[in-house]
Design an enzyme around this catalytic site. Structure first.
Site, mmCIF file in Angstrom:
data_model
loop_
_atom_site.group_PDB
_atom_site.id
_atom_site.type_symbol
_atom_site.label_atom_id
_atom_site.label_comp_id
_atom_site.label_asym_id
_atom_site.label_seq_id
_atom_site.Cartn_x
_atom_site.Cartn_y
_atom_site.Cartn_z
ATOM 1 N N HIS A 130 37.765 22.151 89.237
ATOM 2 C CA HIS A 130 37.257 23.322 90.229
ATOM 3 C C HIS A 130 36.161 23.912 89.778
ATOM 4 C CE1 HIS A 130 37.675 27.413 91.780
ATOM 5 N NE2 HIS A 130 38.706 27.097 92.541
ATOM 6 N N ASP A 207 42.120 24.887 81.717
ATOM 7 C CA ASP A 207 42.100 25.612 82.959
ATOM 8 C C ASP A 207 43.427 25.338 83.377
ATOM 9 O OD1 ASP A 207 42.329 26.274 85.545
ATOM 10 O OD2 ASP A 207 40.403 25.321 86.129
ATOM 11 N N GLN A 210 46.506 25.400 87.770
ATOM 12 C CA GLN A 210 47.400 24.800 88.788
ATOM 13 C C GLN A 210 48.447 24.187 88.023
ATOM 14 O OE1 GLN A 210 47.608 24.908 91.991
ATOM 15 N NE2 GLN A 210 45.407 25.476 92.370
ATOM 16 N N LYS A 233 48.852 32.507 91.498
ATOM 17 C CA LYS A 233 49.314 31.490 91.717
ATOM 18 C C LYS A 233 50.746 31.107 90.992
ATOM 19 C CE LYS A 233 44.295 29.351 91.673
ATOM 20 N NZ LYS A 233 44.189 29.192 93.099
HETATM 21 N N1 PLP Z 1 41.030 26.391 88.544
HETATM 22 C C1 PLP Z 1 41.701 26.023 89.225
HETATM 23 C C2 PLP Z 1 42.092 24.447 88.956
HETATM 24 C C3 PLP Z 1 42.182 26.302 90.550
HETATM 25 O O1 PLP Z 1 42.775 25.940 91.524
HETATM 26 C C4 PLP Z 1 41.466 27.736 90.951
HETATM 27 C C5 PLP Z 1 41.753 28.381 92.136
HETATM 28 O O2 PLP Z 1 42.110 27.891 92.874
HETATM 29 C C6 PLP Z 1 40.566 28.407 89.896
HETATM 30 C C7 PLP Z 1 40.405 27.796 88.741
HETATM 31 C C8 PLP Z 1 39.995 29.812 90.021
HETATM 32 O O3 PLP Z 1 41.154 30.924 90.001
HETATM 33 P P1 PLP Z 1 40.939 32.169 90.550
HETATM 34 O O4 PLP Z 1 40.152 32.231 91.916
HETATM 35 O O5 PLP Z 1 42.199 32.872 90.371
HETATM 36 O O6 PLP Z 1 40.031 32.838 89.662
#
Ligand code: PLP
Length: 413
Positions: A130, A207, A210, A233
């Site tokens: 991401h 990270d 997910q 999430k």
């Molecule tokens: N990393 C992953 C794998 C994600 O799916 C997301 C959000 O979709 C993020 C980071 C970013 O999360 P946030 O928008 O809650 O900071």
């Protein structure tokens, strides 16, 4: 052939009663919510815990001697050991509350990147990150003269481990990897990559945005040094997330933000920092959200991972079978380890139009690049349509998605 199972169906029906938003009507149709990877829905215990804070505990924390402040501080601080135990960590001081995964990763890219890297150093990420776990490291490399190296994947979306072994080496200072890809659903072999990284003394950042909604995540089993996830999430509130990192790492890093609540002493000449974890929690935190996150973690653990995974895996397997069987659907990502996310395209139908037409039938999916442009580029697409699943999704909802896709295809065909 996977078929709807009566016992699981009954369990899912019971669980759904806890999620009021799942009863919303959309365009006169029952909502089919297939966008939990963006934000999962919120169960009543989370809503009630936040409501209780606003009704009976509303006060700022840490700095008050009065009753309400102490009640609020206690409720807030009770979530710290809970979060540590949720992640299999033993020291609650290693838990820092942040706004979400993005803020947690920016904090790490500042402390381990911008303020620590030198020319010649390398940071390794994957092609399926991401942007939240890509751009902060890229910027840290640009600012310091370090080099960003990217591990690719195969046509199924499986991380190229051979390449990882070549890329990770003595210059590597940080390896930052998603546990589960938000665009493809691939579960990455984090423990294996962590072993490679540690052979070269690199720090491993995970990270877990997910993965935490789908499986127990244990930082010791993963062998990582830092890990981040978002509350929204995990069936919790927006605006809150958790950063866990090993104590030595947190102690060595400079604070990311400075101001109230994170100091030991301030004089005109200099300021000294508070001990962990306060050093990283400047300003008034998201108090109600931390309390809500505590309720969300408890909700998940009370449901039980075994039940959650049994329901979710059955519905996801059913969805994969049904969708893979549609000749006009092209799946983007088909890793054997795939979980919770089915990304696809239909030739000749722009993803945006597809999403809009499904919405008219009450089916909520996400379309676009999913903040994963390097992934899109790897598969030669600008955008995909993504159906994402949580334990409250039903077999009938899969049928509704399939029926919607058949209709769209007929209309465009
Ligand atoms: N990393 C992953 C794998 C994600 O799916 C997301 C959000 O979709 C993020 C980071 C970013 O999360 P946030 O928008 O809650 O900071």
């Amino acid at each position: 052939m996977t078929s709807p199972n009566a016992e699981l169906t009954a369990w899912i029906a019971e669980v759904r009663k806890q999620f009021p938003a799942l009863d919303v009507q959309v365009n006169g149709k029952a909502l089919v919510y297939l966008d939990s990877a963006a934000s999962a829905q919120t169960p009543m215990p989370v809503i009630e815990a936040m409501d209780d804070y606003y009704r009976s505990k509303r006060s700022n924390i840490h700095r008050g001697v009065h009753f309400l402040s102490q009640e609020a501080s206690e409720a807030y601080e009770a979530v710290r050991p809970q979060a540590a135990s949720f992640l299999g960590a033993s020291d609650p001081d290693e838990i820092v509350f942040v706004r979400g995964t993005t803020e947690g990763l920016n904090l790490l890219a500042y402390g381990l990147g911008e303020r620590a890297l030198q020319p010649g150093d390398e940071v390794v990420v994957s092609e399926m990150e991401h942007h939240a776990n890509f751009v902060p490291w890229q910027r840290a490399c640009h600012l310091t003269g370090a080099t960003l190296r990217v591990i690719g994947m195969d046509d199924r979306g499986v991380l190229d481990l051979e390449r990882a072994a070549e890329v990770i080496g003595p210059r590597t200072k940080v390896v930052a990897l998603s546990h589960v890809s938000n665009a493809l659903g691939t579960v990455n072999p984090v423990a294996e990559v962590a072993r490679l990284a540690h052979e070269h003394g690199a720090v491993v950042v995970v990270d877990a945005a997910q993965s935490v909604p789908h499986m127990p995540v244990d930082v010791t089993e993963l062998g990582c040094d830092a890990l981040v996830f978002s509350g929204h999430k995990l069936f919790g509130p927006t605006g809150i997330g958790v950063l866990w990192a090993r104590r030595e790492l947190l102690e060595a890093m400079p604070p990311y933000q400075v101001g109230g609540g994170m100091i030991q002493e301030v004089t005109a000449e200099k300021t000294t920092w508070a001990d962990l974890p306060m050093k990283f929690e400047a300003g008034t935190p998201a108090i109600a959200e931390v309390i809500g996150l505590g309720a969300a973690m408890k909700f998940v653990l009370d449901l039980g991972w075994e039940n959650i995974q049994a329901a979710e895996h059955a519905v996801f397997a059913y969805a994969k079978e049904q969708l893979d069987a549609l000749p006009f659907v092209k799946a983007i990502g088909s890793a054997p380890s795939q979980i919770g996310v089915y990304s696809f395209e239909i030739e000749g139908v722009p993803a945006y139009d597809l999403g809009t037409m499904l919405d008219q039938r009450g089916v909520a999916v996400r379309t676009g690049h999913h903040c994963a442009q390097p992934t899109m580029r790897r598969f030669g697409v600008d955008a995909t349509t993504r159906a994402s699943f949580a334990f409250y999704n039903t077999f009938e909802e899969v049928d509704a998605l399939v029926a919607g896709l058949k209709r769209v295809h007929r209309l465009f065909g």
